[in-house]
Structure formats: structure tokens, C-alpha cells
Design an enzyme around this catalytic site. Structure first.
Site, PDB file in Angstrom:
ATOM      1  N   HIS A 120       5.303  -0.644  10.833  1.00 29.73           N
ATOM      2  CA  HIS A 120       4.058  -0.080  10.310  1.00 29.73           C
ATOM      3  C   HIS A 120       3.129   0.297  11.461  1.00 29.73           C
ATOM      4  O   HIS A 120       3.095  -0.381  12.483  1.00 29.73           O
ATOM      5  CB  HIS A 120       3.361  -1.076   9.380  1.00 29.73           C
ATOM      6  CG  HIS A 120       3.929  -1.046   8.004  1.00 29.73           C
ATOM      7  ND1 HIS A 120       3.369  -0.320   6.983  1.00 29.73           N
ATOM      8  CD2 HIS A 120       5.043  -1.610   7.494  1.00 29.73           C
ATOM      9  CE1 HIS A 120       4.107  -0.455   5.901  1.00 29.73           C
ATOM     10  NE2 HIS A 120       5.141  -1.229   6.187  1.00 29.73           N
ATOM     11  N   PRO A 121       2.358   1.364  11.274  1.00 30.14           N
ATOM     12  CA  PRO A 121       1.412   1.766  12.318  1.00 30.14           C
ATOM     13  C   PRO A 121       0.175   0.876  12.307  1.00 30.14           C
ATOM     14  O   PRO A 121      -0.118   0.203  11.319  1.00 30.14           O
ATOM     15  CB  PRO A 121       1.032   3.195  11.914  1.00 30.14           C
ATOM     16  CG  PRO A 121       1.121   3.161  10.415  1.00 30.14           C
ATOM     17  CD  PRO A 121       2.303   2.255  10.111  1.00 30.14           C
TER      18      PRO A 121
END
Length: 170
Positions: A67-68
Site C-alpha cells: 500500500h502507498p
């Protein structure tokens, strides 16, 4: 699309369509494809969730690391997936002022240092103003509890993305 269409997809098409319902984890979609036929949204997501739950700790942490950072360095550089771009944009994270962005960035860095993965939040289910408060609150959680919470957020995001693809209400 309806569930019959999903069930009729060949492997490549399924992975192309569902490969990012768990952020940057097409391997999960590849594994889930073999569980066809699906009876509906709930059945489909059950298989995505079971795959995550069946991973060892290192695999679960790996899912989270895909995930960013929220409002992180990928945001202004356009390196987010299309799904994350839409979700962060809709949450207003692109509109943070300089001071707010700096504070949020500091908190996300503390979070990553403490837990070893980025802060994950299902933005479409959250009030944008609540994200910094939620981040500050979760920074105080024990690591095992935070891992469970973060994986729960991944599952919420997966549910929303699957519902969107199937044209259903979340």
C-alpha cells in the site's frame, strides 16, 4: 459486471480485472481465480480474505507494504495505482495545506518506523478530517493489534473495490 461474467473469465482476464483489489497484489487474484465459480460478491471477497488470513506474518506484512503512504511522496509524482489515486483524491488528501501535509507526513513516517508498513485506512469509509486523528490513535496501539487493524482496513478496501467492479452497493 455480473457474477456470471466473473465466473466465465479466463485466468488472464480475471487477474487483469481483479489484480489490484488488494493493492499491488495480483498474485492473490491469481490464486482466487481457481476458486470459481463464485455465488456473488460475498463469496468472491471471502476467498480474497481467506488468502490474506492464510498468509504467514511476513506475507501479511508484505500485503500491507504494497500500500502507498497516504498523502505520501507517490501522490504528487503520480505513482499511485488508479484505484489509490481515486480514493486519495476523493478523500481530499491531495488538498492538504503545506503544514497539514508536513504533520501528516511526519506521523506516517513515525507509523512506518514503529510498525514496518505504511498506515492503511479505507478512505472511502472515513471522514477526511479524521485520518490524521486515526493515524495518531493507531500509533499508540500494540504491534499485533495494529497488524490486525491494518489488515481489516485492507479488507474494507478490497470489499469496496470488488463492489465497484461488480456494480454493487458496498
Amino acid at each position: 459486471m455480473d457474477i456470471e461474467k466473473v465466473n466465465s473469465m479466463d485466468f488472464g482476464e480475471f487477474v487483469d480485472v481483479f489484480g489490484n483489489v488488494i493493492e499491488r497484489c495480483p498474485l492473490i487474484a491469481a490464486a482466487v481465480w481457481s476458486k470459481r465459480p463464485f455465488s456473488g460478491l460475498g463469496d468472491l471477497e471471502k476467498h480474497f480474505f481467506a488468502f490474506i488470513d492464510g498468509l504467514p506474518l511476513s506475507g501479511q506484512e508484505g500485503v500491507l507494504r504494497c500500500h502507498p503512504e497516504l498523502a505520501g511522496r507517490q501522490l504528487p509524482w503520480g505513482r499511485l495505482t488508479a484505484e489509490s489515486q481515486r480514493e486519495q483524491s476523493a478523500a481530499g488528501l491531495q488538498n492538504l495545506g503545506a503544514a497539514e501535509r508536513l504533520r501528516f507526513t511526519e506521523l506516517t513516517a513515525q507509523y512506518r518506523t514503529r510498525f514496518g508498513f505504511p498506515f492503511v485506512l479505507a478512505l472511502r469509509l472515513s471522514d477526511p478530517a479524521a485520518a490524521p486523528r486515526e493515524l495518531a490513535r493507531r500509533l499508540r496501539c500494540p504491534p499485533a493489534q495494529e497488524l490486525r487493524t491494518a489488515l481489516g482496513e485492507v479488507k474494507k478496501i478490497c470489499h469496496l473495490r470488488l463492489a465497484n467492479l461488480l456494480g454493487e452497493q458496498p
